[in-house]
Scaffold this motif. Structure first.
Motif, PDB file in Angstrom:
ATOM      1  N   HIS A  67       0.811  -1.210   0.000  1.00 11.88           N
ATOM      2  CA  HIS A  67       0.000   0.000   0.000  1.00 11.88           C
ATOM      3  C   HIS A  67       0.852   1.272   0.000  1.00 11.88           C
ATOM      4  CE1 HIS A  67      -4.091  -1.592   0.364  1.00 11.88           C
ATOM      5  NE2 HIS A  67      -3.547  -2.583   1.076  1.00 11.88           N
ATOM      6  N   GLU A 125      -4.688   5.428   0.815  1.00 10.72           N
ATOM      7  CA  GLU A 125      -5.388   5.724   2.069  1.00 10.72           C
ATOM      8  C   GLU A 125      -5.036   4.713   3.154  1.00 10.72           C
ATOM      9  OE1 GLU A 125      -9.536   6.047   1.323  1.00 10.72           O
ATOM     10  OE2 GLU A 125      -9.361   7.848   0.084  1.00 10.72           O
ATOM     11  N   GLU A 126      -4.843   3.453   2.772  1.00 11.96           N
ATOM     12  CA  GLU A 126      -4.497   2.429   3.749  1.00 11.96           C
ATOM     13  C   GLU A 126      -3.124   2.701   4.352  1.00 11.96           C
ATOM     14  OE1 GLU A 126      -5.242  -0.881   6.112  1.00 11.96           O
ATOM     15  OE2 GLU A 126      -6.588   0.214   4.758  1.00 11.96           O
ATOM     16  N   PHE A 172      -1.670   5.627   4.782  1.00 13.92           N
ATOM     17  CA  PHE A 172      -1.736   6.733   5.736  1.00 13.92           C
ATOM     18  C   PHE A 172      -2.489   6.352   7.003  1.00 13.92           C
ATOM     19  CE2 PHE A 172      -0.680   8.950   1.820  1.00 13.92           C
ATOM     20  CZ  PHE A 172       0.336   9.783   2.261  1.00 13.92           C
ATOM     21  N   SER A 173      -3.415   5.398   6.901  1.00 19.39           N
ATOM     22  CA  SER A 173      -4.138   4.969   8.101  1.00 19.39           C
ATOM     23  C   SER A 173      -3.266   4.119   9.015  1.00 19.39           C
ATOM     24  CB  SER A 173      -5.391   4.177   7.703  1.00 19.39           C
ATOM     25  OG  SER A 173      -5.054   2.888   7.213  1.00 19.39           O
ATOM     26  N   ARG A 174      -2.144   3.592   8.480  1.00 17.86           N
ATOM     27  CA  ARG A 174      -1.267   2.726   9.270  1.00 17.86           C
ATOM     28  C   ARG A 174      -0.032   3.452   9.797  1.00 17.86           C
ATOM     29  NH1 ARG A 174      -2.490  -2.789   8.777  1.00 17.86           N
ATOM     30  NH2 ARG A 174      -4.589  -2.942   7.911  1.00 17.86           N
ATOM     31  N   GLN A 205       1.897   2.554  13.071  1.00 16.32           N
ATOM     32  CA  GLN A 205       1.605   1.164  13.395  1.00 16.32           C
ATOM     33  C   GLN A 205       2.643   0.250  12.734  1.00 16.32           C
ATOM     34  OE1 GLN A 205      -2.490   0.092  12.564  1.00 16.32           O
ATOM     35  NE2 GLN A 205      -3.214   2.152  13.015  1.00 16.32           N
ATOM     36  N   SER A 230       4.814   9.209  11.867  1.00 19.64           N
ATOM     37  CA  SER A 230       3.746  10.022  11.277  1.00 19.64           C
ATOM     38  C   SER A 230       4.034  11.512  11.362  1.00 19.64           C
ATOM     39  CB  SER A 230       2.415   9.726  11.979  1.00 19.64           C
ATOM     40  OG  SER A 230       2.504  10.017  13.362  1.00 19.64           O
ATOM     41  N   GLU A 266       1.611  14.834   5.939  1.00 18.88           N
ATOM     42  CA  GLU A 266       0.264  15.302   5.660  1.00 18.88           C
ATOM     43  C   GLU A 266       0.160  15.584   4.170  1.00 18.88           C
ATOM     44  OE1 GLU A 266      -0.698  18.655   8.010  1.00 18.88           O
ATOM     45  OE2 GLU A 266      -0.413  17.646   9.926  1.00 18.88           O
TER      46      GLU A 266
END
Length: 205
Positions: free
Chosen positions: A98, A144-145, A147-149, A152, A177, A181
């Motif tokens: 991703h 998107e996946e 950035f969601s991780r 993590q 992170s 942005e």
């Protein structure tokens, strides 16, 4: 400590699919007959929280080996016979790429354990074993996946060769992170930082 660098890296994440349970999957040895890699490439990322069973010639092994969950490898303390049959049972994560990054460099905490065998013709042989690492890259991309991780644990692949051999270092890591942005799927020239989680393994193929 040592350092390596490359041009391309990949970020792989576990999908929402449940881990795939597998039973008595064949494993192939390297020339040292100590490292056995599960033959099915789709089952090479094992769930660290679920048990893995190793059999040699039908008998369950309770000791005498270590597991490399990221890559699907069993490393025996002593070389096996050439005709030994190694079978593995466990649970494989379903992973997808991703994200990725470019122009990376990594600092490696390395050891060089001896791997001399009867096939070494009298010469001592060693393999690099990376116990810890951190990396940075000049630019990156992600959906998107990805950035969601952020923040993590994900699977990091640091490619040294992007031809058919796919020579790389591979392991678990966390992407910082801080300062990330941007819209998904854009290539961003900002740098990113990666902190390794556990060992980093040298892989081919």
């Amino acid at each position: 400590m040592g350092s390596v660098a490359g041009r391309v890296g990949g970020v792989f994440v576990q999908t929402e699919d449940a881990p795939e349970v597998f039973t008595d999957e064949a494993a192939a040895p390297d020339l040292s007959l100590t490292r056995y890699t599960i033959s099915d490439s789709a089952k090479r990322y094992w769930d660290k929280n679920l048990p893995v069973t190793v059999k040699v010639n039908g008998e369950v092994q309770f000791s005498g080996y270590q597991l490399e969950h990221c890559g699907g490898v069993v490393v025996f303390d002593e070389a096996k016979d050439g005709d030994d049959v190694v079978l593995i049972s466990g649970s494989a994560l379903v992973v997808e790429q991703h994200g990725g990054f470019f122009n990376w460099s990594a600092e490696l905490g390395m050891e060089t354990p001896e791997t001399t065998t009867f096939m070494s013709n009298g010469w001592k042989e060693y393999i690099s074993s990376v116990k810890e690492y951190s990396a940075s890259a000049e630019s990156y991309w992600g959906d998107e996946e990805f950035f969601s991780r952020l923040g993590q644990e994900v699977i990091i692949a640091l490619y040294i060769d992007t031809t058919a051999s796919k020579t790389r270092y591979e392991g678990y890591g966390i992407i910082s992170s801080d300062g990330i942005e941007t819209a998904a799927d854009d290539v961003v020239n900002d740098s990113i930082e990666i902190q390794g989680v556990g060992p980093l393994y040298y892989r081919e193929g």
